[in-house]
Write an enzyme that holds these catalytic residues in place. Structure first.
Site, PDB file in Angstrom:
ATOM      1  N   LYS A   1       1.002  -1.202  -0.123  1.00  0.00           N
ATOM      2  CA  LYS A   1      -0.085  -0.109   0.059  1.00  0.00           C
ATOM      3  C   LYS A   1       0.780   1.176   0.069  1.00  0.00           C
ATOM      4  O   LYS A   1       0.599   2.003  -0.642  1.00  0.00           O
ATOM      5  CB  LYS A   1      -0.934  -0.079   1.221  1.00  0.00           C
ATOM      6  CG  LYS A   1      -2.205  -0.868   0.900  1.00  0.00           C
ATOM      7  CD  LYS A   1      -2.945  -1.088   2.291  1.00  0.00           C
ATOM      8  CE  LYS A   1      -3.921  -2.289   2.036  1.00  0.00           C
ATOM      9  NZ  LYS A   1      -4.536  -2.866   3.328  1.00  0.00           N
TER      10      LYS A   1
ATOM     11  N   ASP B   1     -11.673   2.532   3.340  1.00  0.00           N
ATOM     12  CA  ASP B   1     -12.224   0.862   3.218  1.00  0.00           C
ATOM     13  C   ASP B   1     -13.775   0.608   3.070  1.00  0.00           C
ATOM     14  O   ASP B   1     -13.882  -0.426   2.374  1.00  0.00           O
ATOM     15  CB  ASP B   1     -11.880   0.166   4.455  1.00  0.00           C
ATOM     16  CG  ASP B   1     -10.513  -0.639   4.340  1.00  0.00           C
ATOM     17  OD1 ASP B   1     -10.256  -1.011   3.135  1.00  0.00           O
ATOM     18  OD2 ASP B   1      -9.886  -0.775   5.451  1.00  0.00           O
TER      19      ASP B   1
ATOM     20  N   GLN C   1      -5.639  -1.900   9.071  1.00  0.00           N
ATOM     21  CA  GLN C   1      -5.228  -3.379   8.681  1.00  0.00           C
ATOM     22  C   GLN C   1      -5.998  -4.506   9.557  1.00  0.00           C
ATOM     23  O   GLN C   1      -5.833  -4.509  10.370  1.00  0.00           O
ATOM     24  CB  GLN C   1      -3.870  -3.520   8.315  1.00  0.00           C
ATOM     25  CG  GLN C   1      -3.698  -4.864   7.572  1.00  0.00           C
ATOM     26  CD  GLN C   1      -4.089  -4.755   6.068  1.00  0.00           C
ATOM     27  OE1 GLN C   1      -4.225  -3.584   5.427  1.00  0.00           O
ATOM     28  NE2 GLN C   1      -4.381  -5.863   5.682  1.00  0.00           N
TER      29      GLN C   1
HETATM   30  N1  GUN Z   1      -7.464  -7.201   5.547  1.00  0.00           N
HETATM   31  C1  GUN Z   1      -7.521  -7.815   4.338  1.00  0.00           C
HETATM   32  N2  GUN Z   1      -8.218  -7.069   3.556  1.00  0.00           N
HETATM   33  C2  GUN Z   1      -8.478  -6.038   4.030  1.00  0.00           C
HETATM   34  C3  GUN Z   1      -9.071  -4.769   3.327  1.00  0.00           C
HETATM   35  O1  GUN Z   1      -9.576  -4.630   2.273  1.00  0.00           O
HETATM   36  N3  GUN Z   1      -9.060  -3.866   4.186  1.00  0.00           N
HETATM   37  C4  GUN Z   1      -8.436  -3.882   5.664  1.00  0.00           C
HETATM   38  N4  GUN Z   1      -8.489  -2.805   6.286  1.00  0.00           N
HETATM   39  N5  GUN Z   1      -7.704  -4.931   6.157  1.00  0.00           N
HETATM   40  C5  GUN Z   1      -7.839  -5.899   5.140  1.00  0.00           C
END
Ligand code: GUN
Length: 284
Positions: free
Chosen positions: A53, A120, A97
């Site tokens: 990211k 998200d 996350q």
């Molecule tokens: N963990 C796995 N996929 C995601 C996601 O799309 N967003 C977040 N915040 N955590 C994740």
């Protein structure tokens, strides 16, 4: 034999477009979009996602703030950190996350993120907006899938769409987005009876259950579009999707590989959401 959907190609094209949009936004408003990514603990898979990211942000000109907290971080400490980021004008998007350590409530944490910074799209306000078709953010994985379908000119109107999996992150929002595009949508899950009868009727099939090779060729209609959201680590270390790729590709008209299908799109959608958040903050 199916055409393979190239998620890397589509993702790179969209990132090039985003890079230009970010630069234009910076020129016009003098603001650099900022994304804060919080990781609690040291889940190795999460660490890889978080690193990717940050790299993706740098590539398109978004500033990323990496906040790594130890596993022992209390729920209150994490909530205070979110409050701080909610109030920070340089931060337009906040992502915590998942998964979080067991002593922290994911629900409380998601609810604490300001809905305008919830890139998200997990906050109940954003989930509700998607339900009524009036949204600013879409959750990254379903949004990425919709972009892939658009790029490959897959017409959704009137098609039988089957989503296997009913998670809040993928299955449920995916079903809503296909519905919004006028698909006739069925959602299947672990309690579904005669699953293969339903999947075999699908024109567009999205599989997101987290079981390697689950969807076999006998479950797919000739000419179906098959989207594989699974990322499963096999005992030998290789990655596998939820679809038995080689066999299903013989029947499908279009299919996503793993890796290189849906995966590359998700972070691109996160970048897009961060730019959207920065724009709304700038324009009110
Ligand atoms: N963990 C796995 N996929 C995601 C996601 O799309 N967003 C977040 N915040 N955590 C994740």
């Amino acid at each position: 034999m199916a055409e393979i959907i190239d998620g890397k190609l589509v993702s790179n094209k969209l990132r090039e477009e985003l890079k230009v949009e970010v630069a234009n936004f910076k020129n016009e408003f003098g603001i650099t979009p900022g994304l804060a990514v919080i990781m609690v603990g040291d889940n190795p898979a999460s660490a890889v996602y978080v690193r990717n990211k940050h790299k993706a942000c740098a590539d398109v000109g978004i500033t990323s703030y990496q906040i790594e907290l130890p596993t022992e971080t209390s729920e209150d400490e994490l909530l205070s950190k979110i409050d701080e980021l909610n109030a920070d004008k340089n931060v337009h998007g906040i992502l915590v996350q998942l998964p979080l350590p067991k002593h922290i409530s994911e629900e409380k944490v998601i609810n604490r993120i300001c809905a305008d910074k919830d890139v998200d799209a997990f906050h109940p306000i954003n989930v509700g907006k998607i339900m009524i078709g009036n949204y600013s953010f879409l959750p990254c994985t379903p949004a990425g899938i919709m972009e892939l379908l658009r790029y490959y000119n897959v017409d959704i109107t009137g098609k039988k769409c089957v989503v296997v999996g009913r998670s809040n992150i993928v299955g449920k929002p995916m079903a809503l987005l296909l519905l919004e595009k006028h698909g006739t949508v069925t959602v299947c899950h672990s309690r579904t009876r005669e699953l293969s009868e339903i999947t075999k009727a699908a024109d567009i099939l999205v599989v997101a259950i987290g079981k390697a090779g689950f969807l076999t060729a006998d479950m797919v209609k000739d000419g179906a579009v098959v989207i594989d959201v699974g990322i499963n680590r096999l005992p030998d270390g290789r990655l596998s999707g939820d679809v038995d790729f080689e066999a299903v590709a013989e029947h499908a008209s279009l299919i996503t590989p793993v890796p290189g299908g849906v995966g590359p799109m998700t972070i691109t959608m996160l970048l897009k959401n961060t730019l959207t958040a920065a724009k709304s903050a700038a324009m009110g």
